[in-house]
Design a protein around this motif. Structure first.
Motif, PDB file in Angstrom:
ATOM      1  N   TYR B  55       0.858  -1.187   0.000  1.00 35.57           N
ATOM      2  CA  TYR B  55       0.000   0.000   0.000  1.00 35.57           C
ATOM      3  C   TYR B  55       0.893   1.234   0.000  1.00 35.57           C
ATOM      4  CZ  TYR B  55      -3.452  -3.430   1.529  1.00 35.57           C
ATOM      5  OH  TYR B  55      -4.267  -4.522   1.619  1.00 35.57           O
ATOM      6  N   GLY B  56       0.273   2.394  -0.204  1.00 38.69           N
ATOM      7  CA  GLY B  56       1.042   3.637  -0.146  1.00 38.69           C
ATOM      8  C   GLY B  56       1.429   3.957   1.290  1.00 38.69           C
ATOM      9  N   GLN B  57       2.499   4.777   1.472  1.00 39.63           N
ATOM     10  CA  GLN B  57       2.961   5.041   2.843  1.00 39.63           C
ATOM     11  C   GLN B  57       1.954   5.875   3.634  1.00 39.63           C
ATOM     12  OE1 GLN B  57       6.335   7.647   3.093  1.00 39.63           O
ATOM     13  NE2 GLN B  57       6.237   8.151   0.928  1.00 39.63           N
ATOM     14  N   ASN B  58       1.168   6.696   2.928  1.00 42.41           N
ATOM     15  CA  ASN B  58       0.194   7.511   3.647  1.00 42.41           C
ATOM     16  C   ASN B  58      -1.220   7.275   3.123  1.00 42.41           C
ATOM     17  OD1 ASN B  58       1.847   8.878   5.528  1.00 42.41           O
ATOM     18  ND2 ASN B  58       2.704  10.024   3.808  1.00 42.41           N
ATOM     19  N   GLN B  59      -1.440   6.059   2.657  1.00 42.20           N
ATOM     20  CA  GLN B  59      -2.743   5.723   2.091  1.00 42.20           C
ATOM     21  C   GLN B  59      -3.734   5.468   3.234  1.00 42.20           C
ATOM     22  OE1 GLN B  59      -2.444   2.621  -0.842  1.00 42.20           O
ATOM     23  NE2 GLN B  59      -4.602   2.089  -0.608  1.00 42.20           N
ATOM     24  N   VAL B  60      -4.616   6.435   3.451  1.00 36.26           N
ATOM     25  CA  VAL B  60      -5.551   6.360   4.571  1.00 36.26           C
ATOM     26  C   VAL B  60      -6.791   5.583   4.144  1.00 36.26           C
ATOM     27  CG1 VAL B  60      -7.007   7.717   6.107  1.00 36.26           C
ATOM     28  CG2 VAL B  60      -4.726   8.526   5.514  1.00 36.26           C
ATOM     29  N   GLU B  64     -10.674   0.523   7.414  1.00 37.48           N
ATOM     30  CA  GLU B  64      -9.817  -0.572   7.849  1.00 37.48           C
ATOM     31  C   GLU B  64      -8.940  -0.169   9.031  1.00 37.48           C
ATOM     32  OE1 GLU B  64      -8.548  -3.173   4.162  1.00 37.48           O
ATOM     33  OE2 GLU B  64      -8.072  -1.067   3.834  1.00 37.48           O
ATOM     34  N   ARG B  65      -9.403   0.794   9.848  1.00 41.42           N
ATOM     35  CA  ARG B  65      -8.527   1.268  10.914  1.00 41.42           C
ATOM     36  C   ARG B  65      -8.373   0.226  12.033  1.00 41.42           C
ATOM     37  NH1 ARG B  65     -11.203   4.157  15.068  1.00 41.42           N
ATOM     38  NH2 ARG B  65      -9.439   5.564  15.214  1.00 41.42           N
ATOM     39  N   LEU B  66      -7.157   0.238  12.621  1.00 43.54           N
ATOM     40  CA  LEU B  66      -6.827  -0.614  13.773  1.00 43.54           C
ATOM     41  C   LEU B  66      -7.142  -2.093  13.565  1.00 43.54           C
ATOM     42  CD1 LEU B  66      -7.800   1.636  16.795  1.00 43.54           C
ATOM     43  CD2 LEU B  66      -5.517   0.968  16.052  1.00 43.54           C
ATOM     44  N   GLN B  67      -6.783  -2.609  12.387  1.00 40.30           N
ATOM     45  CA  GLN B  67      -6.980  -4.043  12.159  1.00 40.30           C
ATOM     46  C   GLN B  67      -5.764  -4.820  12.627  1.00 40.30           C
ATOM     47  OE1 GLN B  67      -8.090  -4.953   8.184  1.00 40.30           O
ATOM     48  NE2 GLN B  67     -10.148  -4.118   8.439  1.00 40.30           N
ATOM     49  N   GLY B  76      -0.735  -5.416  10.368  1.00 41.70           N
ATOM     50  CA  GLY B  76      -1.923  -4.710  10.845  1.00 41.70           C
ATOM     51  C   GLY B  76      -2.019  -3.304  10.275  1.00 41.70           C
ATOM     52  N   THR B  77      -3.018  -2.564  10.754  1.00 38.00           N
ATOM     53  CA  THR B  77      -3.175  -1.181  10.305  1.00 38.00           C
ATOM     54  C   THR B  77      -3.233  -0.253  11.510  1.00 38.00           C
ATOM     55  OG1 THR B  77      -5.570  -1.340  10.344  1.00 38.00           O
ATOM     56  CG2 THR B  77      -4.495  -1.845   8.253  1.00 38.00           C
ATOM     57  N   ASP B  78      -2.952   1.036  11.275  1.00 36.84           N
ATOM     58  CA  ASP B  78      -2.918   1.971  12.406  1.00 36.84           C
ATOM     59  C   ASP B  78      -4.246   2.712  12.546  1.00 36.84           C
ATOM     60  OD1 ASP B  78      -2.920   3.834  10.432  1.00 36.84           O
ATOM     61  OD2 ASP B  78      -0.973   4.710  10.923  1.00 36.84           O
ATOM     62  N   ASN B  79      -4.253   3.741  13.379  1.00 36.59           N
ATOM     63  CA  ASN B  79      -5.514   4.414  13.705  1.00 36.59           C
ATOM     64  C   ASN B  79      -6.127   5.152  12.523  1.00 36.59           C
ATOM     65  OD1 ASN B  79      -3.114   5.971  14.108  1.00 36.59           O
ATOM     66  ND2 ASN B  79      -4.404   7.600  14.901  1.00 36.59           N
ATOM     67  N   LEU B  80      -5.366   5.336  11.427  1.00 33.79           N
ATOM     68  CA  LEU B  80      -5.937   5.953  10.233  1.00 33.79           C
ATOM     69  C   LEU B  80      -6.136   4.926   9.132  1.00 33.79           C
ATOM     70  CD1 LEU B  80      -3.819   9.227  10.148  1.00 33.79           C
ATOM     71  CD2 LEU B  80      -6.190   8.982  10.863  1.00 33.79           C
ATOM     72  N   GLY B  81      -5.965   3.642   9.482  1.00 30.72           N
ATOM     73  CA  GLY B  81      -6.124   2.588   8.488  1.00 30.72           C
ATOM     74  C   GLY B  81      -4.951   2.471   7.541  1.00 30.72           C
ATOM     75  N   ARG B  82      -3.811   3.072   7.915  1.00 24.14           N
ATOM     76  CA  ARG B  82      -2.639   2.939   7.050  1.00 24.14           C
ATOM     77  C   ARG B  82      -1.966   1.605   7.332  1.00 24.14           C
ATOM     78  NH1 ARG B  82      -0.096   8.717   8.557  1.00 24.14           N
ATOM     79  NH2 ARG B  82      -0.451   7.777  10.592  1.00 24.14           N
ATOM     80  N   PHE B 256      -3.322   4.737  20.735  1.00 22.24           N
ATOM     81  CA  PHE B 256      -4.078   3.621  20.169  1.00 22.24           C
ATOM     82  C   PHE B 256      -3.411   2.272  20.418  1.00 22.24           C
ATOM     83  CE2 PHE B 256      -5.394   7.329  17.842  1.00 22.24           C
ATOM     84  CZ  PHE B 256      -6.761   7.215  17.900  1.00 22.24           C
ATOM     85  N   MET B 257      -2.205   2.297  21.021  1.00 25.44           N
ATOM     86  CA  MET B 257      -1.496   1.042  21.215  1.00 25.44           C
ATOM     87  C   MET B 257      -2.226   0.121  22.165  1.00 25.44           C
ATOM     88  SD  MET B 257       2.387   2.233  21.368  1.00 25.44           S
ATOM     89  CE  MET B 257       3.088   3.055  19.957  1.00 25.44           C
ATOM     90  N   PHE B 258      -3.010   0.691  23.064  1.00 29.00           N
ATOM     91  CA  PHE B 258      -3.724  -0.149  24.019  1.00 29.00           C
ATOM     92  C   PHE B 258      -4.818  -0.935  23.315  1.00 29.00           C
ATOM     93  CE2 PHE B 258      -1.776   3.267  26.358  1.00 29.00           C
ATOM     94  CZ  PHE B 258      -1.147   2.570  27.364  1.00 29.00           C
TER      95      PHE B 258
END
Lengths: 318, 297
Positions: B55-60, B64-67, B76-82, B256-258
């Protein structure tokens, strides 16, 4: 002994002079537009100070050599490091509150580091090239590579997810409740100490290997002394001298690491003070912290040098 | 004719000293060789991040956030679905660029200061060394924070400051190597033949302090990457949304790490792996190239 201390203090003067130049000129790199930026960024300042006032408060209205002399003069003769730009609190007051906290954290980390490093280092040397030695050595290179901020983050995140435990956020002073304070400082201290122990462990091992091959160790064995006595009294004591130097050399690492650890565990020490000052562009505070950190490291190194006499009777202070 | 006899005269098993560098590296220093391989692998990842990243480095992608890690999103994905894997790959590129360029600047400074100070000796050396003393009393991170507070965060500042910082500190190692080389017979011979200082430095001193220079560079790469990520962690490195490993562990991601503990794992593991491999590779190089430096770090 007193002459030796005096001579060492004198030898510190040129280094202190260069340190003051480094501090002064690094912070004086401020380009002009930063002042505008400061004024626009800081809500506190917007209505309180004009551009000229800020320039005067920073002492930027006189030639640079005069700025330097004024700055050094007020430190040497008045012990004055200036005032915070936005709160008009003397910088020395901040430092008096924050320095002991960082020193406590540093001391705990140092002790933890030594408690991890020395026993493993000694074990590793005594069982050279066995499986235990390899595991210990790989472990130490690994500790060197793990960034302390990652370790700190994981200590914050995983225990909280697994057991619902998390370090206290509100800081309790040592003078208020020593036990609570210690409980609070021990986790950050272990995280910081773990990173430092790696290098110490390797040096302890190398020095022990060297010392254990000496003639007097063979003599000690031949006398029929027990293993702990040979290893600890005759071996370790001699091997520890370079290790002590290393602990002194690690002082900058310790304080640098403390900045990050204080940020993670919200401990109000010098590191947090510096970061807050950076965020508020409070240059007098930044300059003060910068200088005091450097001087603290120099004094720690001096103390380490002086402590040789206690460890090594061969060293005579002339 | 002579050449032919010579070929026959060569014994079948070469003496150990003549073995190639790579053979020695792999046979004597398996851990170091492994570190070197991991290093090459990570540099390749960094070079081909465009091709490798799914995926792109900043592809929001807010849907799919926090998968948690899965076949679609390995890390996995982060809080913006990246996608965390993609960001780690691009992060490797940033780390490698900063690590190599700052280490190169640092080595250049170390060599210049170390050689001049060590070769000239006398008062110039004294003054330089007092300056280096003063410089080394300041923790790297504190100098970095102060410089960034003045110049503002960004890649050129980070590289320049780290280069200068480690360059001055490292000059000690080069200086001590130069001091021991300086007293060699061939240097005195060149001096008595009337060779210029510049000629001696370039032709006699430099080639002989090359091993510590190579080792210094390698170990510096690891140090720089750690320092840069620490700075990014404090929010003072290359500003977001650039995918720095340190940055991924800090800022908004931390809250969001928790909910998504994998966010705390991937960048830290990448960082540890890269630094670990530069360290063991650097150690192996040092043992093979310059045994005098053993245990100096």
């Amino acid at each position: 002994m007193r002459n030796y201390v005096l001579r060492r203090l004198l030898a510190l003067l040129p280094t202190l002079f260069f340190a003051s130049l480094i501090v002064f000129f690094t912070v004086r790199l401020i380009p002009g537009d930063v002042i505008d930026l400061m004024l626009s960024q800081n809500d506190v300042s917007a209505d309180k100070m004009s551009r000229d006032q800020v320039i005067r408060a920073l002492g930027l209205d006189v030639p640079i050599w005069e700025q330097y002399l004024r700055w050094v003069g007020s430190i040497v003769f008045k012990g004055d490091l200036g005032k915070s730009l936005w709160h008009s609190t003397p910088v020395t007051e901040y430092l008096a509150q924050r320095l002991p906290v960082t020193l406590e954290l540093g001391l705990i980390a140092m002790i933890v580091g030594l408690l991890i490093a020395v026993p493993i280092g000694v074990y590793s040397a005594m069982r050279q090239d066995t499986k235990g030695d390899y595991i210990a050595r790989s472990f130490s290179i690994l500790l060197l590579a793990v960034p302390s901020f990652w370790l700190g983050t994981m200590v914050m995140v995983f225990p909280s997810i697994w057991w619902g435990w998390s370090p206290a956020i509100e800081y309790i002073k040592f003078t208020e409740d020593p036990w609570q304070n210690f409980k609070q400082m021990i986790v950050p201290g272990v995280v910081l100490g773990a990173a430092l122990s790696a290098i110490t462990m390797r040096l302890t091992r190398t020095m022990m290997l060297e010392v254990l091959r000496q003639d007097y160790i063979r003599t000690a064995w031949a006398k029929g002394l027990s293993e702990p006595l040979v290893v600890l009294r005759h071996g370790l004591r001699n091997a520890l001298i370079p290790v002590v130097t290393l602990v002194g050399l690690q002082a900058p690492l310790l304080i640098g690491g403390a900045v990050i650890i204080e940020q993670i565990f919200v401990i109000p020490g010098m590191g947090l003070l510096l970061l807050d000052a950076v965020n508020q562009r409070d240059y007098p505070v930044i300059t003060g912290v910068f200088l005091v950190v450097g001087v603290a490291v120099m004094l720690i190194n001096l103390l380490v040098d002086l402590s040789y006499g206690l460890l090594d009777p061969k060293v005579r202070f002339r | 004719m002579g050449a032919a006899t010579l070929t026959i005269a060569v014994p079948h098993d070469e003496p150990p000293r003549k073995r190639g560098f790579m053979t020695r590296l792999f046979r004597d220093k398996p851990l170091g060789a492994m570190g070197g391989l991991v290093l090459v692998f990570m540099v390749l990842c960094a070079l081909f991040a465009d091709v490798l990243a799914p995926y792109g480095q900043n592809q929001v992608s807010m849907l799919e956030r926090l998968q948690a890690p899965s076949w679609q999103h390995w890390f996995g994905t982060d809080n913006l679905g990246r996608d965390v894997l993609s960001r780690c790959l691009y992060g490797a590129r940033l780390s490698v660029i900063i690590g190599c360029s700052a280490a190169a600047i640092a080595t250049l400074i170390s060599v210049t200061v170390g050689i001049v100070s060590g070769y000239l000796g006398g008062r110039a050396d004294m003054i330089t060394q007092r300056f280096v003393d003063a410089w080394m009393s300041f923790p790297d991170l504190v100098i970095l924070i102060v410089v960034v507070s003045v110049l503002g965060p960004g890649m050129p500042q980070t590289i320049g400051t780290l280069g200068l910082l480690l360059g001055i500190a490292g000059s000690r190692i080069i200086r001590s190597a130069v001091v021991s080389v300086r007293e060699n017979m061939y240097v005195h011979a060149a001096q008595s033949l009337g060779a210029s200082s510049l000629h001696i430095l370039w032709k006699h001193i430099l080639p002989n302090v090359l091993p510590p220079i190579i080792v210094l560079f390698t170990t510096r790469v690891g140090t720089v990457i750690l320092a840069e990520s620490g700075l990014a962690f404090l929010g003072l490195g290359v500003p977001p949304p650039a995918p720095t490993w340190g940055g991924m562990l800090s800022g908004s991601g931390r809250t969001f790490m928790f909910q998504g503990p994998w966010l705390a794992l991937a960048p830290g593991l990448c960082l540890t792996m890269l630094v670990y491999s530069t360290n063991v590779f650097g150690d192996a190089l040092r043992d093979l190239l310059d045994p005098r430096m053993r245990g100096s770090r």
